[in-house]
Design a protein around this motif. Structure first.
Motif, PDB file in Angstrom:
ATOM      1  N   ASP A  77       0.983  -1.217  -0.118  1.00 48.72           N
ATOM      2  CA  ASP A  77      -0.027   0.152   0.081  1.00 48.72           C
ATOM      3  C   ASP A  77       0.913   1.268   0.071  1.00 48.72           C
ATOM      4  N   LYS A  78       0.745   2.204  -0.926  1.00 44.31           N
ATOM      5  CA  LYS A  78       1.325   3.487  -0.953  1.00 44.31           C
ATOM      6  C   LYS A  78       0.887   4.282   0.178  1.00 44.31           C
ATOM      7  N   ALA A  79       1.888   5.140   0.453  1.00 43.04           N
ATOM      8  CA  ALA A  79       1.682   6.056   1.726  1.00 43.04           C
ATOM      9  C   ALA A  79       0.978   7.149   0.923  1.00 43.04           C
ATOM     10  N   ALA A  80       1.009   7.634  -0.165  1.00 44.35           N
ATOM     11  CA  ALA A  80       0.642   8.752  -0.888  1.00 44.35           C
ATOM     12  C   ALA A  80      -0.131   8.353  -2.245  1.00 44.35           C
ATOM     13  N   ALA A  81      -1.309   8.600  -2.516  1.00 46.59           N
ATOM     14  CA  ALA A  81      -2.052   8.164  -3.410  1.00 46.59           C
ATOM     15  C   ALA A  81      -1.443   8.776  -4.972  1.00 46.59           C
ATOM     16  N   ARG A  82      -0.638   8.424  -5.564  1.00 46.54           N
ATOM     17  CA  ARG A  82      -0.240   8.968  -6.697  1.00 46.54           C
ATOM     18  C   ARG A  82       0.573   7.897  -7.698  1.00 46.54           C
ATOM     19  N   PHE A  83       0.725   8.110  -9.073  1.00 51.11           N
ATOM     20  CA  PHE A  83       1.599   6.974  -9.660  1.00 51.11           C
ATOM     21  C   PHE A  83       3.109   7.088  -9.577  1.00 51.11           C
ATOM     22  N   TRP A  84       3.922   5.929  -9.336  1.00 48.76           N
ATOM     23  CA  TRP A  84       5.214   6.188  -9.287  1.00 48.76           C
ATOM     24  C   TRP A  84       5.774   5.736 -10.729  1.00 48.76           C
ATOM     25  N   PRO A  85       6.817   6.418 -11.041  1.00 48.49           N
ATOM     26  CA  PRO A  85       7.568   6.618 -12.237  1.00 48.49           C
ATOM     27  C   PRO A  85       8.299   5.074 -12.398  1.00 48.49           C
ATOM     28  N   ARG A  86       8.877   4.653 -11.059  1.00 50.41           N
ATOM     29  CA  ARG A  86       9.479   3.419 -11.015  1.00 50.41           C
ATOM     30  C   ARG A  86       9.203   2.649  -9.715  1.00 50.41           C
ATOM     31  N   LEU A  87       9.657   1.225  -9.638  1.00 48.29           N
ATOM     32  CA  LEU A  87       9.287   0.604  -8.429  1.00 48.29           C
ATOM     33  C   LEU A  87      10.809   0.823  -7.400  1.00 48.29           C
ATOM     34  N   LEU A  88      11.711   0.437  -7.992  1.00 49.82           N
ATOM     35  CA  LEU A  88      12.913   0.693  -7.133  1.00 49.82           C
ATOM     36  C   LEU A  88      13.913   1.880  -7.613  1.00 49.82           C
ATOM     37  N   VAL A  89      14.577   2.551  -6.669  1.00 41.92           N
ATOM     38  CA  VAL A  89      15.508   3.467  -7.169  1.00 41.92           C
ATOM     39  C   VAL A  89      16.423   3.155  -7.732  1.00 41.92           C
ATOM     40  N   GLY A  90      16.610   3.699  -9.188  1.00 41.51           N
ATOM     41  CA  GLY A  90      17.561   3.266  -9.888  1.00 41.51           C
ATOM     42  C   GLY A  90      17.096   2.467 -11.123  1.00 41.51           C
ATOM     43  N   GLY A  91      15.936   1.912 -10.873  1.00 40.02           N
ATOM     44  CA  GLY A  91      15.158   0.918 -11.781  1.00 40.02           C
ATOM     45  C   GLY A  91      14.535   1.528 -12.976  1.00 40.02           C
ATOM     46  N   PRO A  92      14.323   0.490 -13.982  1.00 42.66           N
ATOM     47  CA  PRO A  92      13.522   1.194 -15.310  1.00 42.66           C
ATOM     48  C   PRO A  92      12.160   2.042 -14.914  1.00 42.66           C
ATOM     49  N   GLU A  93      12.149   3.063 -15.798  1.00 46.14           N
ATOM     50  CA  GLU A  93      10.867   3.922 -15.600  1.00 46.14           C
ATOM     51  C   GLU A  93       9.656   3.487 -16.377  1.00 46.14           C
ATOM     52  N   VAL A  94       8.493   4.195 -15.944  1.00 42.28           N
ATOM     53  CA  VAL A  94       7.418   3.653 -16.840  1.00 42.28           C
ATOM     54  C   VAL A  94       6.534   5.177 -17.228  1.00 42.28           C
ATOM     55  N   ASP A  95       5.817   4.956 -18.306  1.00 37.56           N
ATOM     56  CA  ASP A  95       5.275   6.341 -18.554  1.00 37.56           C
ATOM     57  C   ASP A  95       4.003   6.600 -17.941  1.00 37.56           C
ATOM     58  N   VAL A  96       4.264   7.755 -16.910  1.00 40.14           N
ATOM     59  CA  VAL A  96       2.905   7.965 -15.962  1.00 40.14           C
ATOM     60  C   VAL A  96       1.892   8.670 -16.669  1.00 40.14           C
ATOM     61  N   SER A  97       2.379   9.642 -17.925  1.00 39.22           N
ATOM     62  CA  SER A  97       1.430  10.164 -18.521  1.00 39.22           C
ATOM     63  C   SER A  97       0.387   9.219 -19.286  1.00 39.22           C
TER      64      SER A  97
END
Length: 235
Positions: A77-97
């Motif tokens: 469960d996320k602490a803040a309701a928003r989309f993450w650009p990545r799961l882990l720091v330094g990992g591959p990013e996703v298109d939030v838009s």
């Protein structure tokens, strides 16, 4: 430092995320270990073998994990309701838009009429259009029956004479008794009448006496007068 010995996938909503990891062939559900520290350090291992280690992109809490057909599913469960650009720091990013656009489309109505469509509903009565609507929307109850026009023609069949039929015997007896009673009543009324044009007779007699002034009787006389149909008579 992030270290992943197996490939992993993850999906997310604004409030939740799911991590998917394939387990080694010898691993079982009892040998799975998942931990998440307050410093966002995530560690996943199975049968003493590390599968994933790293630091999450943002704050989250570990909810639960399950094993199904050799695949490990970790729910957080996320602490803040928003989309993450990545799961882990330094990992591959996703298109939030793209995620935001998909969310916007889900909130839109399933059908939006064109801008030039008439606001008022249109009445459809022809059978061809109704059949098309029925094929597209089978759940609709449409009047598909064709009204039959009644043909009125003059009756020219054979005619026969009306017959009253026989009168029941009990009714015949009642009618005869009633006719006899009416005849008897009229005869009694004609025989008992004593006044008429010569059909009856009447008589009247008058008697009286006179005395003279000397107190003696001068005589007694009687007279009678009768009236009949032939004229007055005196004696």
């Amino acid at each position: 430092a992030n270290m992943a010995t197996v490939s992993h996938d993850w999906s997310q909503t604004r409030t939740e995320l799911t991590l998917t990891l394939p387990l080694p062939p010898a691993a079982t559900a009892r040998g799975v270990r998942c931990s998440l520290t307050p410093a966002r350090a995530l560690s996943v291992s199975a049968a003493g073998r590390p599968l994933l280690k790293g630091s999450l992109h943002a704050d989250a809490t570990l909810n639960t994990w399950t094993v199904d057909c050799g695949v490990l599913y970790v729910e957080m469960d996320k602490a803040a309701a928003r989309f993450w650009p990545r799961l882990l720091v330094g990992g591959p990013e996703v298109d939030v838009s793209a995620l935001l656009e998909a969310e916007r489309r889900e909130k839109e109505p399933a059908y939006r009429p064109p801008p030039d469509a008439a606001a008022a509903p249109r009445k459809v009565s022809d059978r061809e259009t109704l059949l098309k609507l029925k094929a597209e929307f089978p759940q609709l109850e449409l009047p598909l029956h064709v009204p039959q026009e009644a043909a009125h023609r003059q009756y020219t069949g054979a005619r026969r004479e009306f017959e009253w039929g026989a009168i029941p015997s009990d009714e015949v007896g009642q009618e005869a008794a009633h006719a006899e009673a009416v005849a008897d009543g009229s005869g009694n009324r004609s025989g008992s009448s004593s006044c008429g044009n010569g059909s009856g007779s009447s008589s009247r007699s008058i008697s009286g006496s006179r005395s003279n002034s000397s107190g003696g009787s001068s005589g007694v006389g009687a007279s009678s007068q009768s009236h009949g149909g032939g004229g007055p008579a005196a004696s």
